[in-house]
Design an enzyme around this catalytic site. Structure first.
Site, short mmCIF file in Angstrom:
data_model
loop_
_atom_site.label_atom_id
_atom_site.label_comp_id
_atom_site.label_asym_id
_atom_site.label_seq_id
_atom_site.Cartn_x
_atom_site.Cartn_y
_atom_site.Cartn_z
N LYS A 1 35.58 18.69 23.97
CA LYS A 1 35.17 17.39 23.42
C LYS A 1 33.70 17.45 22.98
O LYS A 1 32.96 18.38 23.34
CB LYS A 1 35.37 16.29 24.46
CG LYS A 1 34.50 16.43 25.70
CD LYS A 1 34.77 15.31 26.69
CE LYS A 1 33.89 15.44 27.93
NZ LYS A 1 34.08 14.33 28.87
N ARG B 1 37.21 3.81 34.94
CA ARG B 1 36.97 3.73 33.50
C ARG B 1 38.31 3.54 32.79
O ARG B 1 38.58 2.49 32.23
CB ARG B 1 36.27 5.01 32.99
CG ARG B 1 34.88 5.23 33.57
CD ARG B 1 34.18 6.40 32.91
NE ARG B 1 35.02 7.60 32.85
CZ ARG B 1 34.58 8.81 32.50
NH1 ARG B 1 33.31 8.97 32.14
NH2 ARG B 1 35.39 9.85 32.47
N TYR C 1 -0.32 15.27 21.90
CA TYR C 1 -0.43 13.82 21.74
C TYR C 1 -0.71 13.15 23.07
O TYR C 1 -0.12 13.49 24.10
CB TYR C 1 0.86 13.26 21.15
CG TYR C 1 1.06 13.59 19.69
CD1 TYR C 1 0.22 13.06 18.71
CD2 TYR C 1 2.11 14.41 19.28
CE1 TYR C 1 0.40 13.35 17.37
CE2 TYR C 1 2.30 14.71 17.94
CZ TYR C 1 1.44 14.17 16.99
OH TYR C 1 1.63 14.46 15.66
N MET D 1 7.42 16.76 17.73
CA MET D 1 8.63 16.80 16.93
C MET D 1 9.07 18.23 16.62
O MET D 1 10.26 18.56 16.67
CB MET D 1 8.45 16.03 15.63
CG MET D 1 9.68 16.03 14.73
SD MET D 1 9.42 15.13 13.18
CE MET D 1 9.36 13.43 13.78
#
Length: 374
Positions: A35, A130, A253, A305
């Site tokens: 999955k 669930r 940062y 990033m």
């Protein structure tokens, strides 16, 4: 030249991990769970490594169709079943096994006028809460499913919530036994943790997921030491710059890391846009591990990033171009995830599309040899 980052999918590791699952459950058949696009590894990329399985378990009809297009003729299980009545045409066309876990799905089956025998896994909610029929309602659901002319075999199914923890499976196993007492049919109960650690729950089919990819069901790498499981994905890059810093300099940062003594750091071509966890710590004594030229060190400062910065104190020979392993061979993904406050599952699934992926063929003799691009 492209950025030096790449992920490697280790076909031999996938084949090995499937055999490990079989050794733990020698009398059961295996649903290899693929999955979420094979936990982020890519269904097409893992297919050769896992094709000796007895069946594949997944969620999406699209993923099921892709498996058939790859040439897989064996069982394919929809772990959440179908969502709309029109999905059943695809279930029949591609000979899929469907989970049925609620009244609405059962009613859709009754109205569908199925043409041929469609295999069903009827799910009991034994404590996960669930999906699944309540134990008290299960027998009636089974009787209704059996009465549908187009339904073939019916397998009894449940899912464990605590197979990887101290509560264990006994309470759910007892509920399963009560609900299915006297009903014919095979059973499928075990997830990865139960496959490794609860042999009494193996039954006819086991459904290993994360262990197919060499990670721990508990999220702690040490818990699978000695099993022989191998990482199926390595995320690799290189140093693209080196900085020699003096006390008082800050890194990244927010200036979260302040240099306290002369320090050599490396800049790695990898960041959160590649799927590396942005919240991985690199300050205040909390450090996320990384391998530089095979030596374990750690990141310093915030993840950017496109880049991370790493401490080179233990790697004096490091230079631009030195290889870096973010996770995988030599560095369990669970170690990185644990340091980052998450689980290996999430890191696998978060691998970004911009990262090139290479597949190491199943027949490769030595780990690390790269195969075809994918």
């Amino acid at each position: 030249m492209p950025r030096p980052i790449q992920a490697v999918i280790h076909g031999p590791a996938l084949a090995n991990n499937l055999q490990i699952a079989r050794r733990h459950a020698p009398n059961s058949r295996v649903w290899a769970v693929v999955k979420a696009n094979a936990y982020g590894h890519g269904i097409e990329r893992v297919y050769e490594g896992l094709r000796q399985t007895d069946g594949f378990g997944l969620l999406d009809l699209d993923e099921a169709v892709r498996l058939r297009q790859l040439g897989w003729q064996g069982p394919v299980l929809l772990l959440e079943g179908f969502f709309k009545p029109e999905d059943l045409a695809i279930v029949e066309q591609y000979r899929l096994t469907t989970t049925v876990h609620c009244e609405e799905q059962l009613r859709m089956l009754e109205l569908a006028r199925l043409k041929g025998p469609t295999s069903v896994q009827l799910k009991i909610n034994t404590g996960m809460s669930r999906l699944g029929f309540a134990p008290a309602a299960y027998r009636a659901a089974w009787e209704r499913a059996r009465a549908i002319s187009g339904v073939g075999t019916i397998v009894h199914m449940t899912h464990f919530s605590d197979a990887d923890g101290p509560r264990g499976i006994e309470h759910q196993l007892a509920a399963f036994e009560r609900a299915t007492q006297g009903l014919p049919g095979e059973a499928s109960l075990s997830n990865s943790a139960a496959t490794l650690w609860h042999p009494k729950a193996h039954r006819d089919w086991v459904r290993p997921g994360v262990i197919m990819y060499g990670a721990s069901p508990t999220g702690v790498a040490a818990d699978i030491d000695g099993t022989g499981l191998m990482p199926a994905m390595s995320l690799k890059s290189e140093l693209i710059a080196i900085q020699d810093l003096q006390p008082g300099a800050t890194i990244g940062y927010g200036s979260r890391f302040t240099v306290e003594h002369p320090m050599r750091i490396g800049v790695v071509a990898c960041g959160y846009a590649d799927g590396y966890p942005r919240h991985a710590p690199g300050w205040d004594g909390n450090h996320t591990p990384v391998l530089v030229d095979g030596v374990r060190t750690h990141i310093v400062g915030r993840v950017s990033m496109d880049m991370i910065t790493v401490d080179l104190a233990g790697v004096p020979e490091a230079r631009v171009g030195t290889p870096v392993t973010l996770w995988g061979e030599g560095l369990p993904i669970d170690d990185v995830a644990q340091a980052s406050g998450t689980v290996g599952y999430e890191l696998m699934c978060a691998l970004a599309p911009r990262v090139p992926v290479l597949v190491e063929p199943v027949g490769t003799a030595e780990a690390g040899d790269l195969g075809k691009a994918a």
